[in-house]
Write an enzyme that holds these catalytic residues in place. Structure first.
Site, PDB file in Angstrom:
ATOM      1  N   ARG A  51       0.861  -1.184   0.000  1.00  0.00           N
ATOM      2  CA  ARG A  51       0.000   0.000   0.000  1.00  0.00           C
ATOM      3  C   ARG A  51       0.896   1.232   0.000  1.00  0.00           C
ATOM      4  NH1 ARG A  51       2.548   1.707   3.711  1.00  0.00           N
ATOM      5  NH2 ARG A  51       1.125   3.472   3.752  1.00  0.00           N
ATOM      6  N   ALA A  53       0.658   5.249  -2.054  1.00  0.00           N
ATOM      7  CA  ALA A  53       0.381   5.613  -3.450  1.00  0.00           C
ATOM      8  C   ALA A  53       1.511   5.282  -4.429  1.00  0.00           C
ATOM      9  CB  ALA A  53       0.006   7.099  -3.516  1.00  0.00           C
ATOM     10  N   ARG A  94      -7.438  -0.043  -6.381  1.00  0.00           N
ATOM     11  CA  ARG A  94      -7.695   0.990  -5.356  1.00  0.00           C
ATOM     12  C   ARG A  94      -7.962   2.305  -6.097  1.00  0.00           C
ATOM     13  NH1 ARG A  94      -4.160   1.248  -0.156  1.00  0.00           N
ATOM     14  NH2 ARG A  94      -6.088   2.178   0.608  1.00  0.00           N
ATOM     15  N   GLN A 197      -1.357   2.056  10.092  1.00  0.00           N
ATOM     16  CA  GLN A 197      -0.113   2.232   9.314  1.00  0.00           C
ATOM     17  C   GLN A 197       0.972   2.906  10.152  1.00  0.00           C
ATOM     18  OE1 GLN A 197      -3.172   2.831   8.144  1.00  0.00           O
ATOM     19  NE2 GLN A 197      -3.330   2.514   5.951  1.00  0.00           N
ATOM     20  N   ASP A 238      -2.129  11.042  -1.788  1.00  0.00           N
ATOM     21  CA  ASP A 238      -2.551  10.011  -2.746  1.00  0.00           C
ATOM     22  C   ASP A 238      -2.988  10.620  -4.062  1.00  0.00           C
ATOM     23  OD1 ASP A 238      -2.760   8.591  -0.055  1.00  0.00           O
ATOM     24  OD2 ASP A 238      -2.956   6.997  -1.558  1.00  0.00           O
TER      25      ASP A 238
HETATM   26  O1  MRU Z   1      -4.341   3.271   2.562  1.00  0.00           O
HETATM   27  P1  MRU Z   1      -2.864   3.457   2.369  1.00  0.00           P
HETATM   28  O2  MRU Z   1      -2.032   2.884   3.459  1.00  0.00           O
HETATM   29  O3  MRU Z   1      -2.422   3.032   0.989  1.00  0.00           O
HETATM   30  O4  MRU Z   1      -2.678   5.034   2.447  1.00  0.00           O
HETATM   31  C1  MRU Z   1      -1.403   5.580   2.310  1.00  0.00           C
HETATM   32  C2  MRU Z   1      -1.385   7.060   2.468  1.00  0.00           C
HETATM   33  O5  MRU Z   1      -2.397   7.694   2.658  1.00  0.00           O
HETATM   34  C3  MRU Z   1      -0.077   7.749   2.295  1.00  0.00           C
HETATM   35  O6  MRU Z   1      -0.009   8.893   3.086  1.00  0.00           O
HETATM   36  C4  MRU Z   1       0.062   8.166   0.823  1.00  0.00           C
HETATM   37  O7  MRU Z   1      -0.154   7.069  -0.022  1.00  0.00           O
HETATM   38  C5  MRU Z   1       1.390   8.761   0.538  1.00  0.00           C
HETATM   39  S1  MRU Z   1       2.635   7.517   0.695  1.00  0.00           S
HETATM   40  C6  MRU Z   1       4.081   8.027   0.141  1.00  0.00           C
END
Ligand code: MRU
Length: 349
Positions: A51, A53, A94, A197, A238
């Protein structure tokens, strides 16, 4: 001075397969999955084995290589149709992170240059996407960390490090560099409910690198800003709309509102692959709603209580007016808005 540990790589290509560190099991277990089909990559992205972005964009690109490998030897027209169908499934794994679509667009361009599809050319492009992401993170980390004055207290949300990118990270890359430069006195990391996370992944990355941090529950952010002289909130993104509105992990918007009230500055760190100039503002960014089960499980419950519904948006939109600095590999935008965004990103999606 203690030696700096090399950045973690949470996925890599070897022996015609994609190896992925299963983030669902961290920090308890370091389990590696070996994927050899695009369908497996779709599942790995949807189920959050991988996971973040930028990471899901790169992994999707390798997914296209796996798709092309599976088609080798089949009639030419069928090959391209099947690969395009796999690309559609990857794109839908996603919905919020635009990096996924951006990477697939690059792969589609390469696909269309060769008939029959060239696995070698697709692999070269996936590797280039991967390598460029790491280089961009290094550039953003250098630029963003230069904004942080000595003795700073910073707060970060979600996981934006090596696990969420090709390596090093976006917001966490800035924090890593600023820590190593000696500018940070204290790092606060939110646990990031319901998927945790922050508590599981950011804490794991920082502990592994010997960078001390203080974990707080999401609801403790305001009191932490009120009492701990937090100077910067540093987060990733994202998707960033043409007017500078930012989609990021649920809770980011609340942090931006609190930061304004407490005089903390708000920094978004993201590569241009997270910018979507076709989207006029945050209201048009698709927000992913995830399974209610994530909320029940975080509360230690097996199933919902009778008559109790739940809502689980995974992202929110922070209005551009609450963003003080947008750090990208192309440069820094102070107070992002329609005009300065257009100037820096006129040739992005
Ligand atoms: O749901 P996730 O864990 O994929 O969400 C990740 C985030 O919101 C991060 O802050 C975003 O992807 C930036 S990561 C470099």
């Amino acid at each position: 001075m203690a030696q700096t540990k090399a950045d973690i790589r949470s996925f890599y290509w070897r022996d015609d397969t994609l190896h992925i560190l299963d983030q669902r099991r961290l920090p308890a277990l370091e389990t590696w999955l070996i994927l050899d089909s695009a369908a497996q990559v779709v599942d790995a992205i949807r189920d959050m084995c991988v996971r973040g972005a930028p990471a899901i964009g790169i992994v999707a690109a390798y997914g296209v290589v796996l798709s092309a490998r599976t088609q080798t030897g089949k009639p030419m027209a069928l090959q391209q149709r099947a690969i395009l169908a796999d690309m559609d499934s990857l794109a839908q794994a996603r919905p919020t992170a635009v990096n996924l679509r951006w990477a697939l667009q690059r792969m589609r361009y390469i696909l269309e240059q060769h008939s029959p599809p060239s696995v070698a050319a697709l692999l070269a492009e996936a590797r280039a996407i991967h390598r460029q992401d790491i280089e961009q993170n290094q550039r953003m980390a250098a630029a963003g960390s230069a904004l942080i004055v000595p003795e700073s207290v910073v707060l970060t949300h979600c996981n934006t490090g090596s696990l969420a990118t090709g390596a090093h990270g976006t917001a966490l890359g800035v924090i890593r560099n600023a820590w190593r430069a000696g500018s940070i006195r204290r790092i606060f990391a939110t646990e990031t409910r319901p998927w945790l996370q922050g508590a599981r992944l950011t804490a794991w990355e920082l502990a592994r690198d010997g960078i001390p941090a203080t974990l707080i529950i999401d609801a403790a952010a305001a009191v932490t800003m009120q009492r701990e002289h937090v100077g910067w909130i540093i987060v990733g993104a994202d998707r960033i709309a043409a007017n500078g509105d930012v989609a990021n992990k649920i809770g980011t918007y609340a942090l931006a509102v609190m930061a304004r009230h407490h005089g903390a500055r708000f920094m978004v760190v993201a590569p241009s692959s997270s910018v979507d100039m076709r989207i006029p503002d945050g209201g048009h960014i698709p927000i992913e709603y995830r399974d209610h089960e994530e909320i029940w499980k975080a509360a230690g419950l097996e199933s919902p209580l009778p008559g109790i519904d739940a809502r689980n948006p995974a992202f929110d939109i922070t209005p551009a007016e609450l963003v003080d600095m947008l750090v990208t590999e192309r440069g820094i935008i102070e107070k992002p808005g329609r005009e300065n965004m257009a100037k820096m990103f006129e040739n992005v999606g």
